[in-house]
Design an enzyme around this catalytic site. Structure first.
Site, PDB file in Angstrom:
ATOM      1  N   ARG A  96      -7.185  -0.199   1.046  1.00 39.29           N
ATOM      2  CA  ARG A  96      -8.227  -2.108   0.113  1.00 39.29           C
ATOM      3  C   ARG A  96      -8.590  -1.271  -1.061  1.00 39.29           C
ATOM      4  O   ARG A  96      -8.539  -2.694  -1.312  1.00 39.29           O
ATOM      5  CB  ARG A  96      -9.521  -2.518   1.651  1.00 39.29           C
ATOM      6  CG  ARG A  96     -10.485  -0.983   1.806  1.00 39.29           C
ATOM      7  CD  ARG A  96     -11.538  -2.107   3.129  1.00 39.29           C
ATOM      8  NE  ARG A  96     -11.007  -0.964   4.026  1.00 39.29           N
ATOM      9  CZ  ARG A  96     -11.386  -0.576   5.107  1.00 39.29           C
ATOM     10  NH1 ARG A  96     -11.938  -1.200   5.162  1.00 39.29           N
ATOM     11  NH2 ARG A  96     -10.169   0.036   6.607  1.00 39.29           N
TER      12      ARG A  96
ATOM     13  N   LYS B 171       0.970  -1.193  -0.007  1.00 38.60           N
ATOM     14  CA  LYS B 171       0.016  -0.090   0.252  1.00 38.60           C
ATOM     15  C   LYS B 171       1.121   1.265  -0.036  1.00 38.60           C
ATOM     16  O   LYS B 171       2.069   1.870   1.311  1.00 38.60           O
ATOM     17  CB  LYS B 171      -1.211  -0.165   1.027  1.00 38.60           C
ATOM     18  CG  LYS B 171      -1.167   1.466   2.126  1.00 38.60           C
ATOM     19  CD  LYS B 171      -2.417   1.393   2.682  1.00 38.60           C
ATOM     20  CE  LYS B 171      -3.198   3.118   3.324  1.00 38.60           C
ATOM     21  NZ  LYS B 171      -3.898   2.575   3.784  1.00 38.60           N
TER      22      LYS B 171
ATOM     23  N   ASP C 174       1.769   6.417   5.315  1.00 36.09           N
ATOM     24  CA  ASP C 174       0.802   5.889   5.353  1.00 36.09           C
ATOM     25  C   ASP C 174       1.925   5.073   3.447  1.00 36.09           C
ATOM     26  O   ASP C 174       0.540   3.915   3.118  1.00 36.09           O
ATOM     27  CB  ASP C 174      -0.853   5.882   4.797  1.00 36.09           C
ATOM     28  CG  ASP C 174      -1.499   4.736   5.012  1.00 36.09           C
ATOM     29  OD1 ASP C 174      -1.588   4.638   5.736  1.00 36.09           O
ATOM     30  OD2 ASP C 174      -2.835   6.205   4.373  1.00 36.09           O
TER      31      ASP C 174
ATOM     32  N   ASP D 247     -11.970   6.753   3.564  1.00 39.37           N
ATOM     33  CA  ASP D 247     -10.736   6.663   4.751  1.00 39.37           C
ATOM     34  C   ASP D 247     -10.788   5.272   4.612  1.00 39.37           C
ATOM     35  O   ASP D 247      -9.514   5.075   4.969  1.00 39.37           O
ATOM     36  CB  ASP D 247     -10.807   7.883   6.102  1.00 39.37           C
ATOM     37  CG  ASP D 247      -9.672   7.700   6.673  1.00 39.37           C
ATOM     38  OD1 ASP D 247      -8.339   8.138   6.419  1.00 39.37           O
ATOM     39  OD2 ASP D 247      -9.756   8.284   8.064  1.00 39.37           O
TER      40      ASP D 247
ATOM     41  N   ASP E 108      -1.984  10.737   2.726  1.00 38.12           N
ATOM     42  CA  ASP E 108      -3.608  10.313   3.203  1.00 38.12           C
ATOM     43  C   ASP E 108      -4.166  10.822   4.875  1.00 38.12           C
ATOM     44  O   ASP E 108      -4.942  10.898   5.997  1.00 38.12           O
ATOM     45  CB  ASP E 108      -4.036   8.441   4.458  1.00 38.12           C
ATOM     46  CG  ASP E 108      -5.568   8.077   4.140  1.00 38.12           C
ATOM     47  OD1 ASP E 108      -6.384   8.839   4.092  1.00 38.12           O
ATOM     48  OD2 ASP E 108      -5.490   7.591   5.664  1.00 38.12           O
TER      49      ASP E 108
ATOM     50  N   LYS F 207      -9.723  13.322   8.517  1.00 39.79           N
ATOM     51  CA  LYS F 207      -9.470  12.742   9.063  1.00 39.79           C
ATOM     52  C   LYS F 207      -9.270  14.141  10.283  1.00 39.79           C
ATOM     53  O   LYS F 207      -8.912  15.266   9.750  1.00 39.79           O
ATOM     54  CB  LYS F 207      -8.450  12.566   9.499  1.00 39.79           C
ATOM     55  CG  LYS F 207      -7.524  11.048   8.267  1.00 39.79           C
ATOM     56  CD  LYS F 207      -6.548  10.310   8.330  1.00 39.79           C
ATOM     57  CE  LYS F 207      -5.907   9.469   7.817  1.00 39.79           C
ATOM     58  NZ  LYS F 207      -7.153   8.185   8.593  1.00 39.79           N
TER      59      LYS F 207
ATOM     60  N   GLU G 114      -9.481   3.934   1.632  1.00 39.62           N
ATOM     61  CA  GLU G 114      -8.599   3.687   0.853  1.00 39.62           C
ATOM     62  C   GLU G 114      -7.863   3.008   0.970  1.00 39.62           C
ATOM     63  O   GLU G 114      -7.639   2.556   0.069  1.00 39.62           O
ATOM     64  CB  GLU G 114      -8.840   5.509   0.462  1.00 39.62           C
ATOM     65  CG  GLU G 114      -6.875   5.389   1.202  1.00 39.62           C
ATOM     66  CD  GLU G 114      -6.491   5.162   2.311  1.00 39.62           C
ATOM     67  OE1 GLU G 114      -7.904   5.686   3.611  1.00 39.62           O
ATOM     68  OE2 GLU G 114      -5.451   5.197   2.577  1.00 39.62           O
TER      69      GLU G 114
END
Ligand code: BES
Ligand code: MN
Ligand code: ZN
Length: 502
Positions: free
Chosen positions: A354, A268, A291, A350, A273, A280, A352
């Site tokens: 996956r 990933k 991230d 959020d 993010d 967030k 994201e």
């Protein structure tokens, strides 16, 4: 790529008879036991050590140390006696820590230091020496490239020359050559993770991954038109609110037999993010520059495998995007069609990671028919709640691969803990409007995230490692003082070395 910019110079190896200078570190076992070459090097100063030990009540217990400045009778600025406990109890995985602890005793201003790689039973084995060197190298890592000022009295890191005194110089050098590849891989991963998102946006990340060509990795960069053509709409949806275009990078190392199916590592790579429209809270959001730690680990691993010429075929695949809120960003309620044809309803923008992995997993699985797929992702805050920062969450459809990873984890102290999957959890991501939704509610958040990934891997043996706890904001250890740990590079290198090289 600035490999080794932020560490010591590479260590060198010398015989125990090497002339001493600067700082000397020697190992001492409980009962004040030294190796024969160490005793010889200390010479008449042995008596000084005895007296210092007595007055400090130092016995050689693990964790203790004697620090003697300008020791009389030796041409040194400092002599450090490092307690290692009972020598016979040291396991292979302890030597990397020992190297880190030794490096930690060397003041940052020191120009020259020698570590005596010896226990009372004699010289360390070449593999153990290499682990000591690795630990020392990782401990010395600092990410300070953006510091232009120093506080008064604060000296710039000296890039200390570390000399390791050993029984056989050629054997140590040979063992180090392979460990050096791993050290560089970890440093590369740490650098990528520490780098801020204004510098490391998807295109720049892809450029840095592409520089693995230098070590013989074949690199293919897929840009937005290519990703559109492939139908990676799930990944593209995450990046569509960003001013920076998304990328997928496929790295390939062919060190194995031509006919052997590759091992596949998938990361990933969310360069930042914000959460997107499901934004967030502000507190701690700066950590989300990390991230992309899963992708960084994959790049570091591919470097390590190539630089040590691992006899294996391996694919590294990373999905690199930036998750931003914007007029063009995706919304809760949007439905995307993944490359696999399955559709996903976005409940929370959020969740994201996956969405990125769904497309990359499917792509790698169908294009490259790998022996297995292991993905790494800073996927959920829930895994930090469950496991803290000591273990990564492991989700899998394959018991054997789990066993192997568990063992590699204990050998490297990059440990994994298996978590459950199952149809009851899978039901939690069924959607009213699409094949699935991207969140499963408050319960079992790390598991429902993994269940979504499972829908994109088919029958291929697969492990998902949720590294949100282990990769970022790392606790200080003997081998890491940095915010990012580079977690996973040593673990996966060990897995490959133990089971998959011909
Ligand atoms: N990148 C985060 C997870 C994360 C949190 C990594 C803290 C490192 C430290 C991920 O994209 C995320 O936001 N997950 C959400 C999922 C939720 C919306 C279902 C989370 O964990 O809150
Ligand atoms: Mn997120
Ligand atoms: Zn994320």
């Amino acid at each position: 790529m600035p490999i080794a910019e932020s560490v010591d110079r590479k260590p060198t190896f010398a015989p125990f008879s090497t002339p001493l200078q600067g700082v000397l570190i020697v190992f001492c076992e409980e009962g004040l036991k030294f190796g024969p070459s160490t005793r010889k090097a200390l010479g008449p100063a042995g008596d000084l050590v005895q007296r210092a030990a007595a007055s400090e009540r130092f016995t050689g217990k693990s964790g203790g140390a004697l620090d003697i400045l300008a020791p009389a009778g030796l041409p040194l600025t400092r002599l450090v006696v490092l307690g290692v406990g009972k020598g016979g109890r040291l396991k292979d995985q302890d030597f990397v820590k020992l190297g880190g602890a030794a490096r930690g005793k060397i003041p940052s201003a020191a120009g020259e230091a020698t570590i005596f790689a010896e226990l009372s039973s004699g010289a360390l084995k070449p593999e153990q020496v290499a682990e000591v060197a690795l630990g020392s190298q990782l401990r010395a890592y600092v990410f300070d490239r953006y510091k232009t000022k120093r506080k008064e009295g604060e000296e710039p890191p000296a890039k200390t020359r570390i000399k390791i005194a050993v029984g056989s110089v050629p054997a140590a050098q040979k063992a180090w050559l392979r460990r050096e590849a791993v050290a560089d891989g970890v440093v590369l991963a740490r650098d990528l993770i520490n780098e801020p998102a204004n510098v490391l946006y998807p295109e720049e990340f892809a450029r840095r991954a592409a520089s693995l060509k230098k070590v013989g990795v074949a690199v293919e960069v897929l840009d937005v038109p290519a990703l559109k053509k492939l139908g990676m709409n799930s990944l593209l949806g995450v990046g569509q609110g960003s001013a920076h275009d998304s990328r997928v990078v496929i790295m390939r190392w062919n060190g194995g037999k031509k006919a052997d199916a590759p091992l596949a590592f998938i990361g990933k790579g969310v360069c930042f993010d914000t959460g997107g429209i499901s934004i967030k809270p502000a507190g701690g959001m700066e950590d989300m520059k990390g991230d992309m730690a899963g992708a960084a680990c994959v790049v570091g691993l591919m470097h390590a495998l190539a630089a040590r010429k691992a006899k294996v075929n391996a694919i590294g695949a990373i999905g690199i995007v930036e998750n931003m809120p914007d007029g063009n960003a995706q919304r809760p309620g949007d439905i995307v069609k993944t490359m696999s044809g399955q559709t996903i309803e976005i409940i929370n923008t959020d969740a994201e990671g996956r969405l990125v992995l769904a497309d990359v997993l499917h792509y790698v699985n169908t294009r490259h028919k790998p022996q297995f797929m292991i993905d790494l992702a800073t996927l959920t805050g829930a895994i930090i709640v469950a496991l803290g920062q000591e273990y990564a969450g492991m989700f899998s459809n394959d018991d054997r691969l789990c066993d192997r990873l568990t063992k590699a984890g204990l050998a490297t102290m990059e440990r994994v803990w298996r978590m459950p999957l199952g149809p009851e959890y899978d039901k939690m991501i069924d959607s009213k409007f699409a094949d699935m939704k991207n969140t499963g509610g408050r319960h079992g958040g790390s598991i429902t995230a993994a269940q979504l990934l499972a829908r994109f891997v088919d029958k291929t043996p697969w492990v998902h490692l949720d590294i949100a706890g282990t990769a970022l904001g790392s606790p200080q250890t003997d081998i890491n003082k940095s915010w990012s740990s580079g977690w996973g590079v040593r673990l996966l290198n060990q897995l490959v070395q133990d089971h998959y090289e011909r």
